[in-house]
Motif scaffolding. Structure first.
Motif, PDB file in Angstrom:
ATOM      1  N   THR A   6     -11.302 -23.486-131.805  1.00 25.35           N
ATOM      2  CA  THR A   6     -12.491 -23.005-132.516  1.00 25.35           C
ATOM      3  C   THR A   6     -13.510 -22.342-131.599  1.00 25.35           C
ATOM      4  OG1 THR A   6     -13.550 -25.175-132.321  1.00 25.35           O
ATOM      5  CG2 THR A   6     -12.292 -24.734-134.346  1.00 25.35           C
ATOM      6  N   ARG A   7     -13.348 -22.492-130.292  1.00 27.59           N
ATOM      7  CA  ARG A   7     -14.314 -21.898-129.349  1.00 27.59           C
ATOM      8  C   ARG A   7     -13.635 -20.803-128.549  1.00 27.59           C
ATOM      9  NH1 ARG A   7     -17.168 -26.227-125.910  1.00 27.59           N
ATOM     10  NH2 ARG A   7     -15.048 -26.365-125.158  1.00 27.59           N
ATOM     11  N   PHE A   8     -14.255 -19.641-128.521  1.00 33.14           N
ATOM     12  CA  PHE A   8     -13.706 -18.483-127.832  1.00 33.14           C
ATOM     13  C   PHE A   8     -14.773 -17.900-126.921  1.00 33.14           C
ATOM     14  CE2 PHE A   8     -11.458 -19.063-131.758  1.00 33.14           C
ATOM     15  CZ  PHE A   8     -10.135 -18.857-131.410  1.00 33.14           C
ATOM     16  N   ALA A   9     -14.324 -17.370-125.786  1.00 38.00           N
ATOM     17  CA  ALA A   9     -15.242 -16.750-124.830  1.00 38.00           C
ATOM     18  C   ALA A   9     -14.705 -15.379-124.451  1.00 38.00           C
ATOM     19  CB  ALA A   9     -15.394 -17.619-123.580  1.00 38.00           C
ATOM     20  N   GLU A  34     -12.734 -21.184-115.906  1.00 39.62           N
ATOM     21  CA  GLU A  34     -13.115 -22.589-115.733  1.00 39.62           C
ATOM     22  C   GLU A  34     -13.600 -23.227-117.031  1.00 39.62           C
ATOM     23  OE1 GLU A  34     -15.765 -22.178-112.411  1.00 39.62           O
ATOM     24  OE2 GLU A  34     -14.096 -21.785-111.050  1.00 39.62           O
ATOM     25  N   GLY A  35     -14.082 -22.417-117.957  1.00 37.93           N
ATOM     26  CA  GLY A  35     -14.546 -22.948-119.233  1.00 37.93           C
ATOM     27  C   GLY A  35     -13.496 -22.888-120.323  1.00 37.93           C
ATOM     28  N   SER A  36     -12.245 -22.608-119.951  1.00 40.00           N
ATOM     29  CA  SER A  36     -11.192 -22.400-120.942  1.00 40.00           C
ATOM     30  C   SER A  36      -9.975 -23.269-120.665  1.00 40.00           C
ATOM     31  CB  SER A  36     -10.749 -20.929-120.921  1.00 40.00           C
ATOM     32  OG  SER A  36     -11.827 -20.074-121.150  1.00 40.00           O
ATOM     33  N   LEU A  48     -15.883 -21.335-136.150  1.00 41.89           N
ATOM     34  CA  LEU A  48     -15.562 -20.631-134.913  1.00 41.89           C
ATOM     35  C   LEU A  48     -16.839 -20.296-134.148  1.00 41.89           C
ATOM     36  CD1 LEU A  48     -12.775 -18.126-136.022  1.00 41.89           C
ATOM     37  CD2 LEU A  48     -12.540 -20.440-135.111  1.00 41.89           C
ATOM     38  N   GLU A  49     -16.729 -20.324-132.818  1.00 43.37           N
ATOM     39  CA  GLU A  49     -17.869 -19.991-131.957  1.00 43.37           C
ATOM     40  C   GLU A  49     -17.451 -18.921-130.969  1.00 43.37           C
ATOM     41  OE1 GLU A  49     -19.609 -23.255-129.863  1.00 43.37           O
ATOM     42  OE2 GLU A  49     -19.709 -24.512-131.647  1.00 43.37           O
ATOM     43  N   LEU A  50     -18.360 -17.989-130.735  1.00 45.39           N
ATOM     44  CA  LEU A  50     -18.146 -16.952-129.729  1.00 45.39           C
ATOM     45  C   LEU A  50     -19.177 -17.111-128.627  1.00 45.39           C
ATOM     46  CD1 LEU A  50     -16.840 -14.359-128.616  1.00 45.39           C
ATOM     47  CD2 LEU A  50     -18.490 -13.075-130.017  1.00 45.39           C
ATOM     48  N   THR A  51     -18.697 -17.285-127.415  1.00 40.98           N
ATOM     49  CA  THR A  51     -19.552 -17.323-126.233  1.00 40.98           C
ATOM     50  C   THR A  51     -19.272 -16.076-125.410  1.00 40.98           C
ATOM     51  OG1 THR A  51     -19.580 -19.735-126.158  1.00 40.98           O
ATOM     52  CG2 THR A  51     -20.087 -18.580-124.103  1.00 40.98           C
ATOM     53  N   LEU A  52     -20.321 -15.400-125.010  1.00 44.28           N
ATOM     54  CA  LEU A  52     -20.192 -14.269-124.103  1.00 44.28           C
ATOM     55  C   LEU A  52     -20.610 -14.722-122.718  1.00 44.28           C
ATOM     56  CD1 LEU A  52     -21.719 -11.423-126.289  1.00 44.28           C
ATOM     57  CD2 LEU A  52     -19.301 -11.956-125.938  1.00 44.28           C
ATOM     58  N   VAL A  53     -19.741 -14.513-121.745  1.00 39.74           N
ATOM     59  CA  VAL A  53     -20.042 -14.823-120.351  1.00 39.74           C
ATOM     60  C   VAL A  53     -20.144 -13.472-119.655  1.00 39.74           C
ATOM     61  CG1 VAL A  53     -19.285 -16.025-118.268  1.00 39.74           C
ATOM     62  CG2 VAL A  53     -18.753 -16.983-120.522  1.00 39.74           C
ATOM     63  N   LEU A  54     -21.366 -13.096-119.313  1.00 43.67           N
ATOM     64  CA  LEU A  54     -21.634 -11.735-118.855  1.00 43.67           C
ATOM     65  C   LEU A  54     -22.038 -11.699-117.388  1.00 43.67           C
ATOM     66  CD1 LEU A  54     -23.657 -10.712-122.018  1.00 43.67           C
ATOM     67  CD2 LEU A  54     -21.220 -10.414-121.586  1.00 43.67           C
TER      68      LEU A  54
END
Length: 119
Positions: A2-5, A84-86, A30-36
């Motif tokens: 459910t969590r996507f980056a 690292e977050g996945s 569902l969650e979308l995280t942007l790592v910029l």
């Protein structure tokens, strides 16, 4: 899952983020995280690319910046944070060199499952 980056870059990162946002219409959990890499990532992009990027930013559930301004190494640091977050790496890696290849190798080294859509 459910969590996507996504890393916010043009190309596959943008397509992946858009896919998650489309799926959120059907699956609200569902969650979308942007790592910029930095807040000025879109500085030299075309206007249409900037508009799409800002639309994705506005719909993301979480946004993390590696640094305020572009610095040497901020993109590599962003890539490492994504890994690292996945637990799974979904990518489009058609070459054995470059930033995507490095990130895929790093994910494998960490024991992550890799789904390479280019294969």
């Amino acid at each position: 899952m459910t969590r996507f980056a996504a890393g916010g870059a043009l190309g596959f990162d943008t397509l992946a983020a858009l896919a998650v946002l489309q799926m959120k219409v059907l699956f609200a959990e569902l969650e979308l995280t942007l790592v910029l890499p930095c807040k000025t990532q879109d500085r030299y992009w075309r206007q249409a690319e900037k508009e799409l990027y800002r639309e994705i930013l506005s719909q993301a559930d979480h946004v993390t910046y590696v640094s305020e301004q572009y610095t040497r190494g901020c993109i590599q640091k962003r890539n490492r944070l994504l890994v690292e977050g996945s637990s799974v790496c979904v990518c489009y890696c058609a070459k054995n060199q470059g930033g995507t290849a490095y990130t895929v190798q790093y994910a494998r080294k960490k024991g992550h499952r890799v789904i390479n859509l280019a294969e």
